[in-house]
Design a protein around this motif. Sequence first.
Motif, PDB file in Angstrom:
ATOM      1  N   LEU A  80     -47.106 -25.527  82.195  1.00 20.82           N
ATOM      2  CA  LEU A  80     -46.918 -24.812  83.461  1.00 20.82           C
ATOM      3  C   LEU A  80     -48.174 -24.902  84.330  1.00 20.82           C
ATOM      4  N   PRO A  81     -47.967 -25.007  85.653  1.00 17.32           N
ATOM      5  CA  PRO A  81     -49.112 -25.249  86.543  1.00 17.32           C
ATOM      6  C   PRO A  81     -49.862 -23.979  86.937  1.00 17.32           C
ATOM      7  N   ARG A  82     -49.786 -22.946  86.115  1.00 19.19           N
ATOM      8  CA  ARG A  82     -50.527 -21.706  86.368  1.00 19.19           C
ATOM      9  C   ARG A  82     -51.120 -21.230  85.053  1.00 19.19           C
ATOM     10  N   THR A  83     -52.095 -20.321  85.175  1.00 20.20           N
ATOM     11  CA  THR A  83     -52.633 -19.719  83.951  1.00 20.20           C
ATOM     12  C   THR A  83     -51.494 -19.029  83.224  1.00 20.20           C
ATOM     13  N   THR A  84     -51.325 -19.361  81.955  1.00 16.05           N
ATOM     14  CA  THR A  84     -50.215 -18.816  81.179  1.00 16.05           C
ATOM     15  C   THR A  84     -50.770 -18.037  79.994  1.00 16.05           C
ATOM     16  N   VAL A  85     -50.320 -16.803  79.878  1.00 18.86           N
ATOM     17  CA  VAL A  85     -50.818 -15.925  78.812  1.00 18.86           C
ATOM     18  C   VAL A  85     -49.833 -15.948  77.657  1.00 18.86           C
ATOM     19  N   ILE A  86     -50.361 -16.293  76.467  1.00 16.97           N
ATOM     20  CA  ILE A  86     -49.521 -16.198  75.263  1.00 16.97           C
ATOM     21  C   ILE A  86     -50.212 -15.231  74.302  1.00 16.97           C
ATOM     22  N   ASP A  87     -49.440 -14.686  73.385  1.00 23.83           N
ATOM     23  CA  ASP A  87     -50.022 -13.747  72.420  1.00 23.83           C
ATOM     24  C   ASP A  87     -51.085 -14.489  71.596  1.00 23.83           C
ATOM     25  N   ASP A  88     -52.194 -13.819  71.312  1.00 23.23           N
ATOM     26  CA  ASP A  88     -53.224 -14.490  70.508  1.00 23.23           C
ATOM     27  C   ASP A  88     -53.302 -13.921  69.086  1.00 23.23           C
ATOM     28  N   VAL A  89     -52.324 -13.080  68.735  1.00 18.21           N
ATOM     29  CA  VAL A  89     -52.239 -12.621  67.347  1.00 18.21           C
ATOM     30  C   VAL A  89     -51.444 -13.660  66.572  1.00 18.21           C
ATOM     31  N   VAL A  90     -51.974 -14.099  65.434  1.00 13.18           N
ATOM     32  CA  VAL A  90     -51.228 -15.066  64.627  1.00 13.18           C
ATOM     33  C   VAL A  90     -50.874 -14.401  63.289  1.00 13.18           C
ATOM     34  N   ALA A  91     -49.768 -14.825  62.713  1.00 14.05           N
ATOM     35  CA  ALA A  91     -49.326 -14.242  61.443  1.00 14.05           C
ATOM     36  C   ALA A  91     -49.544 -15.251  60.321  1.00 14.05           C
ATOM     37  N   VAL A  92     -50.203 -14.800  59.270  1.00 16.38           N
ATOM     38  CA  VAL A  92     -50.364 -15.635  58.072  1.00 16.38           C
ATOM     39  C   VAL A  92     -49.738 -14.866  56.922  1.00 16.38           C
ATOM     40  N   ASN A  93     -48.756 -15.483  56.270  1.00 18.92           N
ATOM     41  CA  ASN A  93     -47.975 -14.783  55.231  1.00 18.92           C
ATOM     42  C   ASN A  93     -47.342 -13.511  55.793  1.00 18.92           C
ATOM     43  N   GLY A  94     -47.014 -13.526  57.071  1.00 19.08           N
ATOM     44  CA  GLY A  94     -46.404 -12.353  57.692  1.00 19.08           C
ATOM     45  C   GLY A  94     -47.398 -11.287  58.110  1.00 19.08           C
TER      46      GLY A  94
ATOM     47  N   PRO B  26     -50.508  -9.937  60.338  1.00 16.74           N
ATOM     48  CA  PRO B  26     -51.118 -10.322  61.614  1.00 16.74           C
ATOM     49  C   PRO B  26     -52.631 -10.485  61.509  1.00 16.74           C
ATOM     50  N   VAL B  27     -53.146 -11.491  62.199  1.00 14.04           N
ATOM     51  CA  VAL B  27     -54.597 -11.676  62.338  1.00 14.04           C
ATOM     52  C   VAL B  27     -54.896 -11.471  63.827  1.00 14.04           C
ATOM     53  N   ALA B  28     -55.678 -10.441  64.132  1.00 19.44           N
ATOM     54  CA  ALA B  28     -55.898 -10.059  65.527  1.00 19.44           C
ATOM     55  C   ALA B  28     -56.625 -11.150  66.305  1.00 19.44           C
ATOM     56  N   GLY B  29     -56.327 -11.227  67.600  1.00 23.17           N
ATOM     57  CA  GLY B  29     -57.003 -12.193  68.471  1.00 23.17           C
ATOM     58  C   GLY B  29     -58.220 -11.566  69.134  1.00 23.17           C
ATOM     59  N   GLU B  30     -58.806 -12.315  70.072  1.00 21.23           N
ATOM     60  CA  GLU B  30     -60.050 -11.848  70.703  1.00 21.23           C
ATOM     61  C   GLU B  30     -59.880 -11.439  72.159  1.00 21.23           C
ATOM     62  N   ASP B  31     -58.732 -11.799  72.780  1.00 19.31           N
ATOM     63  CA  ASP B  31     -58.568 -11.605  74.221  1.00 19.31           C
ATOM     64  C   ASP B  31     -58.111 -10.164  74.522  1.00 19.31           C
ATOM     65  N   ARG B  32     -58.987  -9.382  75.178  1.00 21.23           N
ATOM     66  CA  ARG B  32     -58.631  -7.984  75.476  1.00 21.23           C
ATOM     67  C   ARG B  32     -57.474  -7.897  76.459  1.00 21.23           C
ATOM     68  N   ARG B  33     -57.410  -8.899  77.354  1.00 20.34           N
ATOM     69  CA  ARG B  33     -56.316  -8.872  78.349  1.00 20.34           C
ATOM     70  C   ARG B  33     -54.966  -8.972  77.656  1.00 20.34           C
ATOM     71  N   VAL B  34     -54.882  -9.832  76.635  1.00 25.71           N
ATOM     72  CA  VAL B  34     -53.617  -9.985  75.914  1.00 25.71           C
ATOM     73  C   VAL B  34     -53.243  -8.678  75.230  1.00 25.71           C
ATOM     74  N   ALA B  35     -54.251  -7.997  74.651  1.00 28.50           N
ATOM     75  CA  ALA B  35     -53.971  -6.715  73.983  1.00 28.50           C
ATOM     76  C   ALA B  35     -53.410  -5.708  74.985  1.00 28.50           C
ATOM     77  N   GLU B  36     -53.986  -5.705  76.184  1.00 24.34           N
ATOM     78  CA  GLU B  36     -53.523  -4.779  77.219  1.00 24.34           C
ATOM     79  C   GLU B  36     -52.092  -5.115  77.644  1.00 24.34           C
ATOM     80  N   ILE B  37     -51.824  -6.417  77.794  1.00 23.79           N
ATOM     81  CA  ILE B  37     -50.473  -6.849  78.185  1.00 23.79           C
ATOM     82  C   ILE B  37     -49.466  -6.478  77.097  1.00 23.79           C
ATOM     83  N   ARG B  38     -49.861  -6.642  75.835  1.00 25.75           N
ATOM     84  CA  ARG B  38     -48.961  -6.309  74.730  1.00 25.75           C
ATOM     85  C   ARG B  38     -48.584  -4.826  74.786  1.00 25.75           C
TER      86      ARG B  38
END
Lengths: 558, 55
Positions: A429-443, A445-457
């Motif tokens: 996509l030709p714009r800044t696109t926000v995706i979740d930065d939390v990833v799941a390993v064995n179900g 969650p491993v938290a991400g680093e982006d505070r904006r994503v946390a706020e959006i969530r």
Amino acid sequence: MRRYAVPGVSAVLALLVLMPVLGRGFVLNYDMVFAPRQPLVPDSLGLGTSVARSVPADAVMAVLTSVVPGDVLQKVILFLILFLGSWGAGRLVPTESEAVRVVAAVWYGWSAYLAERLLMGHWALLVAYACLPWVAAAALAMRRTEPRAFAKVIVACAPACITPTGGLLAVVLAVVCAGKQAFVITVPAAVLLNLPWILPSVLRPGGTLSSPDGVDAFAARAENWATPVLSVLGTGGIWNAEVTPDSRAMPLIPVFVLFSLVVAFVGLRSLAARWGLAPTLSLVLLGVAGVVLAVFTTLPGGDDVMRWAVTHIPGAGLLRDSQKWVAWWALPLAAGFALGVQAASKYLSNQAGLIVVATLMPVLTMPDLAWGAFQRLETVKYPADWQEVRSLLGEDQQSGDVLTLPLSAFRQFPWNDNRTQLDPAPRILPRTTVIDDVVAVNGRPVAGEDRRVAEIRRTVETNGNLATLGIGWVLVEHRTPGRVDPAVLERLRLEYTGPWLSLYRVPGMIARSPAGAPALPVVAADCVVLAMIGGALLWLVLPAGRFIRRSRSRTAEE
Amino acid sequence: MSTLIAAIIVVVAGLGLATGGVYVLVENTKPDSNIQFENAPAPNNTGGVVNYGTK
């Protein structure tokens, strides 16, 4: 004829792996995302709020895909990784025998490291892996004070520096191999080459501390009955069992690894006799350091130290997926094994037989890398919905970033055989696109680093107003796991819907997106690095250096 | 020289035989993915999570 043996075998190896995916279409697995034409957005240069993990790789891809179609570029890059990596390793071995060079080429180009990272989609890391033999050769030439060696070091390191880990792998190897006499040149050059990701990381609001959850999740693992140490010494041991070739679980693999270590040890003594003790020791000790880093979190107390490091030291998150550093070990292992075979062949009458067996060993013990890792890698085409949404977003005047739902960094689309793949939206996509930065390993969650994503969530979960967070569009991706709350969509205006994607407009005034790292110093650093690489290339290509040498030698004669 | 050429031939032939043989085996034994997909329900809005990987 002889000098074509190593590149010839390297090309055959590359084709053996990639033949089924060389047609049109994209290989999309785990972290590997290529797009027909990648946009240049602030995140590509590390100017967004997300961590600069793929910087400046995304910017480089944006430039290259504006000239070459993304799928063609992907195949060229993958082929060059396998071809140049093997060729470089063979070329590095100091021997008169091309057959021995072939052994090194195959051992480097058909390694567990390469197989696992390829299946994990870490193509940019593998670019660094392919550069390492060339970096070592150039840095060793610099140690011998050969002309133009410094320019060669820069050119060899440059492709590796498109990601943080790749850049560190390459420049540390260059610094170590060039020796301490060259520190005054190599260390500043190493820092400069990595500025495109260092600066955005340092200047990013919110810092670069990582979640300690990932320490256990991304620690090296045992691939068979032996310990993680043996898996790592065999250049394997990636944390993700899903991308480990099945052959790595064979009971005989640890025995095979131990045998290769013994042969490599014999060969490394021979390497020291040819290169000298200091350069050989540098290469081997760096390899050992890579192994120690890789297994550190599996040792008693190691995970506690690493947890403390990632939560207190900025950038220490780079050490979480520590098996990446085993790339340093793959090079002395391949070169040492090849020279060990050469040493052993002196005591055998059937030397050709020994060489053939030694060459075939990696392939026979890990045949499931061949043919696109037994068709685990396949090409697919993006559904037409992606192009429709891209066009719509490109033409519309409404400001605001794009948020993708369901909130998940990874997708499993039926059009890609339900393979796990990173959400491709930010690279299409030709714009800044926000995706979740939390990833799941064995179900888990491993938290991400982006505070904006946390706020959006939080806003999505409470069905709040996304416009206040700078989100102007919401893209819902269909038929991939994850729930989308219908109440969230009721607030939005549907603009496009297709079998795979629906695009919604966020009504109302869209707030300005939060600022990332300041653009001026980052772009200035990028320009300096580009100038440095361009200067090194010109130094190698133009005859300027040769004139200086001639005039110096003429002066000396006079 | 002839030994080298012979070695290369053997390497290439070995690679071809090894991977070709295994490819044929895999082709014959792998499940028919089309059938699975036709029967699979659309996973969207069904909850669940996409794992980055498993240990």
